[in-house]
Design an enzyme around this catalytic site. Structure first.
Site, PDB file in Angstrom:
ATOM      1  N   HIS A  85      19.692  15.262  -0.340  1.00  0.00           N
ATOM      2  CA  HIS A  85      19.704  13.786  -0.261  1.00  0.00           C
ATOM      3  C   HIS A  85      19.636  13.185  -1.651  1.00  0.00           C
ATOM      4  CE1 HIS A  85      15.236  13.103  -0.708  1.00  0.00           C
ATOM      5  NE2 HIS A  85      15.133  14.271  -0.097  1.00  0.00           N
ATOM      6  N   ASP A  87      19.019   9.867  -2.027  1.00  0.00           N
ATOM      7  CA  ASP A  87      18.092   8.722  -2.056  1.00  0.00           C
ATOM      8  C   ASP A  87      16.727   9.195  -2.509  1.00  0.00           C
ATOM      9  OD1 ASP A  87      17.713  10.102   0.458  1.00  0.00           O
ATOM     10  OD2 ASP A  87      16.642   8.358   1.237  1.00  0.00           O
ATOM     11  N   ASP A 118      12.787  15.590  -5.980  1.00  0.00           N
ATOM     12  CA  ASP A 118      13.008  15.174  -4.580  1.00  0.00           C
ATOM     13  C   ASP A 118      14.023  14.052  -4.522  1.00  0.00           C
ATOM     14  OD1 ASP A 118      12.773  14.771  -1.865  1.00  0.00           O
ATOM     15  OD2 ASP A 118      10.802  13.826  -1.976  1.00  0.00           O
ATOM     16  N   GLU A 151      17.506  10.044   3.709  1.00  0.00           N
ATOM     17  CA  GLU A 151      16.471  11.001   4.141  1.00  0.00           C
ATOM     18  C   GLU A 151      15.090  10.378   4.080  1.00  0.00           C
ATOM     19  OE1 GLU A 151      13.529  14.134   4.312  1.00  0.00           O
ATOM     20  OE2 GLU A 151      13.803  12.728   2.666  1.00  0.00           O
ATOM     21  N   HIS A 211     -14.680 -18.665   9.268  1.00  0.00           N
ATOM     22  CA  HIS A 211     -15.859 -18.621   8.398  1.00  0.00           C
ATOM     23  C   HIS A 211     -16.824 -17.579   8.990  1.00  0.00           C
ATOM     24  CE1 HIS A 211     -19.557 -19.762   6.389  1.00  0.00           C
ATOM     25  NE2 HIS A 211     -18.852 -20.540   5.567  1.00  0.00           N
ATOM     26  N   THR A 313     -16.273 -15.042   2.211  1.00  0.00           N
ATOM     27  CA  THR A 313     -16.919 -14.826   3.509  1.00  0.00           C
ATOM     28  C   THR A 313     -15.965 -15.256   4.620  1.00  0.00           C
ATOM     29  OG1 THR A 313     -17.974 -16.957   3.131  1.00  0.00           O
ATOM     30  CG2 THR A 313     -19.302 -14.995   2.710  1.00  0.00           C
TER      31      THR A 313
HETATM   32  N1  BES Z   1      11.553  16.680   0.399  1.00  0.00           N
HETATM   33  C1  BES Z   1      10.681  16.059   1.312  1.00  0.00           C
HETATM   34  C2  BES Z   1      10.132  17.003   2.357  1.00  0.00           C
HETATM   35  C3  BES Z   1       9.203  18.075   1.823  1.00  0.00           C
HETATM   36  C4  BES Z   1       8.155  17.729   0.993  1.00  0.00           C
HETATM   37  C5  BES Z   1       9.372  19.370   2.190  1.00  0.00           C
HETATM   38  C6  BES Z   1       7.306  18.706   0.513  1.00  0.00           C
HETATM   39  C7  BES Z   1       8.524  20.323   1.725  1.00  0.00           C
HETATM   40  C8  BES Z   1       7.486  20.009   0.878  1.00  0.00           C
HETATM   41  C9  BES Z   1      11.417  14.921   2.008  1.00  0.00           C
HETATM   42  O1  BES Z   1      12.203  14.177   1.111  1.00  0.00           O
HETATM   43  C10 BES Z   1      10.415  13.979   2.565  1.00  0.00           C
HETATM   44  O2  BES Z   1       9.772  13.295   1.810  1.00  0.00           O
HETATM   45  N2  BES Z   1      10.313  13.918   3.880  1.00  0.00           N
HETATM   46  C11 BES Z   1       9.500  12.969   4.544  1.00  0.00           C
HETATM   47  C12 BES Z   1      10.093  12.746   5.902  1.00  0.00           C
HETATM   48  C13 BES Z   1       9.829  11.395   6.467  1.00  0.00           C
HETATM   49  C14 BES Z   1      10.422  10.289   5.637  1.00  0.00           C
HETATM   50  C15 BES Z   1      10.374  11.330   7.872  1.00  0.00           C
HETATM   51  C16 BES Z   1       8.090  13.500   4.655  1.00  0.00           C
HETATM   52  O3  BES Z   1       7.862  14.709   4.775  1.00  0.00           O
HETATM   53  O4  BES Z   1       7.171  12.669   4.587  1.00  0.00           O
HETATM   54 MN    MN Z   2      13.305  15.372  -0.097  1.00  0.00          MN
HETATM   55 MN    MN Z   3      10.847  12.892  -0.074  1.00  0.00          MN
END
Ligand code: BES
Ligand code: MN
Ligand code: MN
Length: 455
Positions: A85, A87, A118, A151, A211, A313
């Protein structure tokens, strides 16, 4: 061709410079003001793959585009689909970055930028891996790239894309590098991912903020109520109290527990690496078991009431929390979400209304360790790192992986190139130069091993 040969032909400077160009584009999928940057990133990848002789295109979706490229000139050889990915996560908190998140910089052998590991760095290692192979001859396999831009927001448009392009995407194996190796010196083949169920809890008390003197003691307090709800979701052994939560969990086998116990892990070092003083968790399970093989429930965000300077408060009218569960094989995200939606309101004290909203989910996966592709990965990693791979699962989620297996009917091979210390999703995310270059070699050798051609 020997290992030394390919390594000598790796143009490290060019590989790094191109990754820098990719990292400079702020492709944050969740940020609607960066839509144009998403398109630019996809186009950058398409153009690069086209120069490598791939037939490459950018496919529009209702969300961010998909880059698809293929080079099918190894008749009779296996077909490999590389998924990644382009993004990235938002860069916040931006003030904690030592260098700006979208101005990549090398410090002490690490490339710092959002997306460095990542997943731009790991995905691009495969692009450069193909380039390395092509610089020395033909590709040993038929190669397809599927690079998506959603992703990090749960891949909302990729499942229909897979359905619509099922035939075009047909392959013998899907290779993904989008996670972390077990440890710096340990090459790793990952054979399982956790799934996820993500909800938001909204609590409403009075119709306006009040309040806390005039009304306190009589009016409902949604923040107190939310705290009671959250406290009720786990017992004092760290077990999740949602009825039926563990019903379908496939228990860890003794064999697997033994294998994990044999991995070089230290709780002290692990705690130190995150700056924590101890590791609370579910009783009866080791740290690796808790992360890889057991489901969780974590509050990821919480809000309500006065957050400003000084003291005010007030009794807030509303409060809320984001709650996610990591899931393990056997559990179904829709089923867990339903159970959360049924149970959470029953924990609320009198006087508040509770709503539980479903965000996104993803299925857990676990692969068969005896697959020939896992063996090919083991051999490829041994050629790069000079030692055998560790086999482990991972705690993170890549929701589309379950759809790959289901829709394309091909096995998935997870070959992680980074490490947890890269700081995925954190400020100062980085990727070590060594890991990036080794990743390129790993990709090239893996294609050779899968193709049964070692040059
Ligand atoms: N690359 C990660 C997933 C990951 C992180 C695999 C650490 C193994 C070790 C992926 O980009 C990610 O962040 N996935 C999300 C998925 C969510 C957005 C549905 C996650 O795991 O939080
Ligand atoms: Mn990832
Ligand atoms: Mn990620």
């Amino acid at each position: 061709m020997t290992q030394a040969d390919l390594s000598t032909h790796l143009d490290r400077d060019a590989a790094q410079q191109e990754l820098f160009e990719l990292l400079r584009i702020p492709s944050v999928s969740s940020d609607s003001t960066r839509r144009a940057d998403m398109g630019r990133t996809a186009e950058y990848l398409r153009a690069k793959l086209a120069t490598l002789g791939f037939s490459a295109r950018v496919d529009q979706t209702p969300g961010h585009p998909v880059v698809y490229a293929e080079r099918l000139d190894a008749p009779g050889q296996p077909t490999v689909l590389v998924y990644g990915h382009y993004d990235v996560q938002p860069e916040d908190p931006v003030e904690e970055w030592v260098s700006p998140p979208f101005e990549p910089e090398v410090r002490e052998g690490r490339i710092y930028a959002r997306g460095a590991t990542d997943d731009k760095g790991q995905a691009y290692a495969h692009v450069r891996g193909a380039e390395l192979l092509l610089s020395q001859g033909e590709l040993p396999v038929n190669l397809k790239f599927l690079l998506e831009g959603e992703e990090e927001i749960g891949s909302p448009n990729l499942e229909p894309y897979l359905e619509a392009h099922r035939e075009e995407l047909a392959c013998d194996v899907i290779v993904i590098s989008d996670g972390s190796r077990f440890a710096k010196d340990v090459p790793t083949v990952t054979y399982g991912l956790r799934g996820i169920a993500y909800v938001e809890v909204r609590v409403q008390g009075a119709s306006r903020d009040l309040h806390s003197g005039s009304y306190g003691g009589a009016a409902p307090n949604p923040i107190n109520a939310l705290c009671e709800i959250i406290a009720g979701l786990k017992d004092d052994q760290g077990r999740i109290t949602v009825p039926g939560f563990y019903d379908s969990v496939v228990p860890l086998t003794e064999e697997e527990r033994e294998m994990w116990a044999g991995l070089p892990h230290s709780d002290e070092q692990f705690a130190a690496s995150i700056g924590a003083t101890s590791l609370p968790g579910e009783e009866g399970y080791s740290t690796l078991e808790r992360i890889w093989g057991r489901p969780t429930l974590d509050v990821n965000g919480i809000w309500g009431g006065f957050q400003g300077e000084g003291a005010k408060t007030v009794i807030a009218a509303k409060a809320g929390a984001k709650v996610s569960c990591r899931l393990v094989p056997g559990q179904d995200p829709a089923d867990i979400t339903r159970k959360l939606q049924e149970f959470i309101p029953t924990l609320a004290p009198q006087g508040v209304q509770v709503e539980v909203i479903d965000h996104h989910g993803g299925d857990p996966v676990k692969f068969d360790l005896s697959s020939p592709f896992i063996k090919a990965a083991d051999r490829a990693l041994a050629r790069v790192y000079g030692k055998p791979a560790a086999f482990g699962r991972t705690g993170g989620s890549i929701p589309i992986v379950a759809d790959f297996a289901r829709i394309l009917g091909a096995p998935v091979l997870l070959v992680d190139l980074g490490v947890n210390e890269d700081g995925l999703h954190s400020p100062n995310e980085s990727f070590s130069q060594e890991d990036y270059f080794n990743g390129i070699l790993t990709s090239a050798y893996l294609m050779q091993e899968i193709g049964g051609v070692q040059g």
